[in-house]
Scaffold this active site. Structure first.
Site, PDB file in Angstrom:
ATOM      1  CB  CYS A  12      49.267  38.957  42.471  1.00  0.00           C
ATOM      2  SG  CYS A  12      48.726  39.907  43.912  1.00  0.00           S
ATOM      3  CE  LYS A  39      45.745  29.455  47.938  1.00  0.00           C
ATOM      4  NZ  LYS A  39      44.777  29.890  48.957  1.00  0.00           N
ATOM      5  CB  VAL A  52      50.074  36.164  46.634  1.00  0.00           C
ATOM      6  CG1 VAL A  52      50.546  34.741  46.777  1.00  0.00           C
ATOM      7  CG2 VAL A  52      49.023  36.277  45.534  1.00  0.00           C
TER       8      VAL A  52
END
Length: 230
Positions: A12, A39, A52
Protein backbone atom coordinates in the site's frame (compact mmCIF):
# COMPACT_ATOMS: atom_id res chain seq x y z
CA UNK A 1 6.90 7.32 22.89
CA UNK A 2 3.42 6.58 21.58
CA UNK A 3 1.93 3.10 21.29
CA UNK A 4 1.49 3.02 17.50
CA UNK A 5 0.61 0.04 15.31
CA UNK A 6 0.41 0.63 11.55
CA UNK A 7 -1.73 -1.97 9.79
CA UNK A 8 -1.61 -2.48 6.03
CA UNK A 9 -1.02 -4.85 3.20
CA UNK A 10 2.59 -5.11 2.10
CA UNK A 11 2.31 -2.87 -1.00
CA UNK A 12 0.00 0.00 0.00
CA UNK A 13 1.52 3.37 -1.07
CA UNK A 14 -0.82 5.29 1.25
CA UNK A 15 0.57 3.40 4.24
CA UNK A 16 4.08 4.38 3.21
CA UNK A 17 3.11 8.03 3.67
CA UNK A 18 2.29 7.45 7.34
CA UNK A 19 5.36 5.23 7.82
CA UNK A 20 7.61 7.96 6.41
CA UNK A 21 6.00 10.55 8.65
CA UNK A 22 6.45 8.40 11.76
CA UNK A 23 10.11 7.82 10.90
CA UNK A 24 10.69 11.54 10.36
CA UNK A 25 9.17 12.14 13.79
CA UNK A 26 11.44 9.54 15.39
CA UNK A 27 8.41 7.46 16.33
CA UNK A 28 8.51 3.68 16.29
CA UNK A 29 5.44 1.79 15.15
CA UNK A 30 4.70 -1.91 15.02
CA UNK A 31 3.96 -2.94 11.42
CA UNK A 32 1.23 -5.52 10.86
CA UNK A 33 0.59 -6.79 7.34
CA UNK A 34 -2.69 -8.37 6.25
CA UNK A 35 -4.05 -9.93 3.08
CA UNK A 36 -6.79 -7.65 1.73
CA UNK A 37 -8.23 -10.58 -0.22
CA UNK A 38 -8.72 -12.45 3.05
CA UNK A 39 -9.21 -9.81 5.72
CA UNK A 40 -8.95 -11.03 9.32
CA UNK A 41 -12.09 -10.66 11.43
CA UNK A 42 -10.29 -8.40 13.88
CA UNK A 43 -9.38 -6.02 11.04
CA UNK A 44 -12.97 -5.90 9.75
CA UNK A 45 -14.11 -4.96 13.25
CA UNK A 46 -11.53 -2.17 13.47
CA UNK A 47 -11.87 -0.69 9.97
CA UNK A 48 -15.37 0.58 9.07
CA UNK A 49 -14.38 0.97 5.41
CA UNK A 50 -12.30 -2.20 5.24
CA UNK A 51 -9.36 -0.26 3.83
CA UNK A 52 -5.72 0.29 4.75
CA UNK A 53 -3.88 2.01 6.26
CA UNK A 54 -5.19 1.71 9.75
CA UNK A 55 -3.38 3.21 12.74
CA UNK A 56 -4.08 1.58 16.06
CA UNK A 57 -3.22 3.72 19.08
CA UNK A 58 -3.79 1.62 22.15
CA UNK A 59 -7.43 0.51 21.89
CA UNK A 60 -8.39 3.18 19.34
CA UNK A 61 -8.31 2.69 15.56
CA UNK A 62 -7.77 5.69 13.26
CA UNK A 63 -8.55 5.23 9.56
CA UNK A 64 -8.19 7.20 6.30
CA UNK A 65 -4.68 8.30 5.31
CA UNK A 66 -5.14 12.08 5.62
CA UNK A 67 -6.75 11.69 9.05
CA UNK A 68 -3.97 9.39 10.24
CA UNK A 69 -1.32 11.88 9.13
CA UNK A 70 -3.13 14.78 10.79
CA UNK A 71 -3.38 12.79 14.02
CA UNK A 72 0.34 11.95 13.96
CA UNK A 73 1.14 15.61 13.40
CA UNK A 74 -1.05 16.70 16.31
CA UNK A 75 0.16 13.92 18.62
CA UNK A 76 3.83 14.83 18.10
CA UNK A 77 3.71 18.57 18.66
CA UNK A 78 7.20 19.93 19.13
CA UNK A 79 8.81 17.31 16.90
CA UNK A 80 9.83 18.42 13.40
CA UNK A 81 6.54 19.85 12.06
CA UNK A 82 5.84 18.56 8.57
CA UNK A 83 3.34 21.22 7.47
CA UNK A 84 4.49 24.81 6.82
CA UNK A 85 4.06 27.47 9.50
CA UNK A 86 1.79 29.86 7.57
CA UNK A 87 -1.90 28.95 7.19
CA UNK A 88 -2.02 29.61 3.44
CA UNK A 89 1.14 27.58 2.85
CA UNK A 90 -0.34 24.73 4.90
CA UNK A 91 -3.49 24.81 2.78
CA UNK A 92 -1.44 24.70 -0.42
CA UNK A 93 0.62 21.76 0.84
CA UNK A 94 -2.48 19.87 1.96
CA UNK A 95 -3.99 20.39 -1.48
CA UNK A 96 -0.90 18.99 -3.20
CA UNK A 97 -0.82 16.03 -0.81
CA UNK A 98 -4.37 15.30 -2.00
CA UNK A 99 -3.14 15.72 -5.58
CA UNK A 100 -0.59 12.99 -4.81
CA UNK A 101 -3.44 10.73 -3.70
CA UNK A 102 -5.09 11.30 -7.08
CA UNK A 103 -1.84 10.44 -8.85
CA UNK A 104 -1.75 7.11 -7.00
CA UNK A 105 -5.18 6.34 -8.46
CA UNK A 106 -3.84 7.29 -11.90
CA UNK A 107 -0.89 4.94 -11.42
CA UNK A 108 -3.35 2.14 -10.67
CA UNK A 109 -5.23 2.92 -13.88
CA UNK A 110 -1.92 2.91 -15.77
CA UNK A 111 -0.81 -0.56 -14.74
CA UNK A 112 -4.32 -2.02 -14.85
CA UNK A 113 -5.10 -0.88 -18.43
CA UNK A 114 -6.26 -4.02 -20.26
CA UNK A 115 -4.79 -3.35 -23.71
CA UNK A 116 -2.21 -1.17 -25.44
CA UNK A 117 -4.47 1.68 -26.57
CA UNK A 118 -5.96 2.13 -23.09
CA UNK A 119 -2.48 1.79 -21.62
CA UNK A 120 -1.21 4.64 -23.80
CA UNK A 121 -4.14 6.85 -22.79
CA UNK A 122 -3.42 6.18 -19.12
CA UNK A 123 0.30 6.77 -19.67
CA UNK A 124 -0.40 10.14 -21.27
CA UNK A 125 -2.75 11.12 -18.44
CA UNK A 126 -0.19 10.15 -15.81
CA UNK A 127 2.61 12.03 -17.60
CA UNK A 128 0.32 15.07 -17.58
CA UNK A 129 -0.06 14.81 -13.83
CA UNK A 130 3.70 14.90 -13.43
CA UNK A 131 3.87 17.91 -15.73
CA UNK A 132 1.52 19.72 -13.33
CA UNK A 133 3.85 18.84 -10.47
CA UNK A 134 6.82 20.15 -12.47
CA UNK A 135 5.21 23.59 -12.54
CA UNK A 136 5.25 23.64 -8.73
CA UNK A 137 8.84 22.44 -8.38
CA UNK A 138 10.59 24.74 -10.82
CA UNK A 139 12.89 27.05 -8.87
CA UNK A 140 12.21 25.35 -5.53
CA UNK A 141 13.96 22.48 -3.88
CA UNK A 142 15.31 20.18 -3.00
CA UNK A 143 11.88 19.33 -1.51
CA UNK A 144 8.40 20.55 -2.38
CA UNK A 145 8.53 23.35 0.18
CA UNK A 146 12.22 24.14 -0.17
CA UNK A 147 14.80 22.94 2.32
CA UNK A 148 12.43 21.24 4.76
CA UNK A 149 11.09 17.74 4.10
CA UNK A 150 7.32 17.69 4.62
CA UNK A 151 4.14 15.71 4.23
CA UNK A 152 3.80 16.54 0.54
CA UNK A 153 7.17 14.85 0.04
CA UNK A 154 6.00 11.86 2.09
CA UNK A 155 2.96 11.65 -0.21
CA UNK A 156 4.93 11.70 -3.47
CA UNK A 157 7.80 9.40 -2.43
CA UNK A 158 5.73 6.16 -2.69
CA UNK A 159 4.63 7.15 -6.20
CA UNK A 160 8.19 7.47 -7.38
CA UNK A 161 9.00 4.12 -5.75
CA UNK A 162 6.42 2.54 -8.08
CA UNK A 163 8.18 4.14 -11.02
CA UNK A 164 11.34 2.25 -10.04
CA UNK A 165 9.51 -1.00 -10.81
CA UNK A 166 8.13 0.33 -14.08
CA UNK A 167 11.64 1.37 -15.12
CA UNK A 168 12.66 -2.30 -15.04
CA UNK A 169 10.19 -3.01 -17.85
CA UNK A 170 10.61 -0.06 -20.24
CA UNK A 171 11.07 3.68 -20.53
CA UNK A 172 7.48 4.91 -20.38
CA UNK A 173 8.54 8.57 -20.68
CA UNK A 174 6.53 9.57 -17.63
CA UNK A 175 9.05 12.22 -16.60
CA UNK A 176 10.35 13.09 -20.06
CA UNK A 177 11.15 16.79 -20.29
CA UNK A 178 10.53 17.28 -16.55
CA UNK A 179 13.97 17.89 -15.03
CA UNK A 180 12.75 19.31 -11.73
CA UNK A 181 10.45 16.33 -11.13
CA UNK A 182 13.21 13.88 -12.06
CA UNK A 183 15.59 15.56 -9.61
CA UNK A 184 12.87 15.60 -6.94
CA UNK A 185 12.26 11.90 -7.45
CA UNK A 186 15.92 11.04 -6.88
CA UNK A 187 16.20 13.35 -3.86
CA UNK A 188 13.24 11.66 -2.18
CA UNK A 189 14.67 8.20 -2.89
CA UNK A 190 17.80 9.12 -0.89
CA UNK A 191 15.83 9.91 2.26
CA UNK A 192 16.35 7.24 4.99
CA UNK A 193 12.69 7.43 6.05
CA UNK A 194 11.62 6.73 2.46
CA UNK A 195 13.98 3.78 2.04
CA UNK A 196 12.82 2.24 5.33
CA UNK A 197 9.08 2.62 4.62
CA UNK A 198 8.78 -0.74 2.84
CA UNK A 199 10.04 -4.29 3.22
CA UNK A 200 13.41 -5.01 1.53
CA UNK A 201 11.78 -7.26 -1.08
CA UNK A 202 9.17 -4.66 -2.06
CA UNK A 203 10.26 -4.48 -5.72
CA UNK A 204 10.03 -8.23 -6.24
CA UNK A 205 6.66 -8.43 -4.47
CA UNK A 206 5.26 -5.64 -6.62
CA UNK A 207 6.52 -7.31 -9.81
CA UNK A 208 4.75 -10.54 -8.82
CA UNK A 209 1.62 -8.54 -8.09
CA UNK A 210 1.79 -6.86 -11.53
CA UNK A 211 2.28 -10.21 -13.24
CA UNK A 212 -1.04 -11.45 -11.89
CA UNK A 213 -3.22 -8.47 -12.89
CA UNK A 214 -4.16 -9.68 -16.38
CA UNK A 215 -3.36 -6.24 -17.79
CA UNK A 216 -1.22 -4.94 -20.64
CA UNK A 217 1.59 -4.29 -18.15
CA UNK A 218 1.21 -7.85 -16.84
CA UNK A 219 2.21 -9.06 -20.29
CA UNK A 220 5.25 -6.79 -20.19
CA UNK A 221 6.26 -8.31 -16.84
CA UNK A 222 5.92 -11.80 -18.29
CA UNK A 223 8.01 -10.83 -21.31
CA UNK A 224 10.69 -9.32 -19.07
CA UNK A 225 10.84 -12.46 -16.93
CA UNK A 226 11.09 -14.63 -20.02
CA UNK A 227 13.99 -12.57 -21.42
CA UNK A 228 15.86 -12.87 -18.11
CA UNK A 229 15.44 -16.65 -18.08
CA UNK A 230 16.50 -17.04 -21.75
Amino acid sequence: MHNFELISNILCPYTQRAAIQLAEKGQEARRTYIDLADKPDWFIRLSPLGKVPLLRVGDTAVFETAVICEYIEEATVGQAPMWPDRALDRARHRAWAEFASTVIADVFGFYMAPEEAAFERERSELAGRFARLESQLAGAGPYFGGERFGLVDAAFAPIFRLLETFDRLADFRLLQGLPATAAYRHKLAERPSVRAAVVPEYGQVFMRYLAGRGSYMSRLVTAEATSVEA
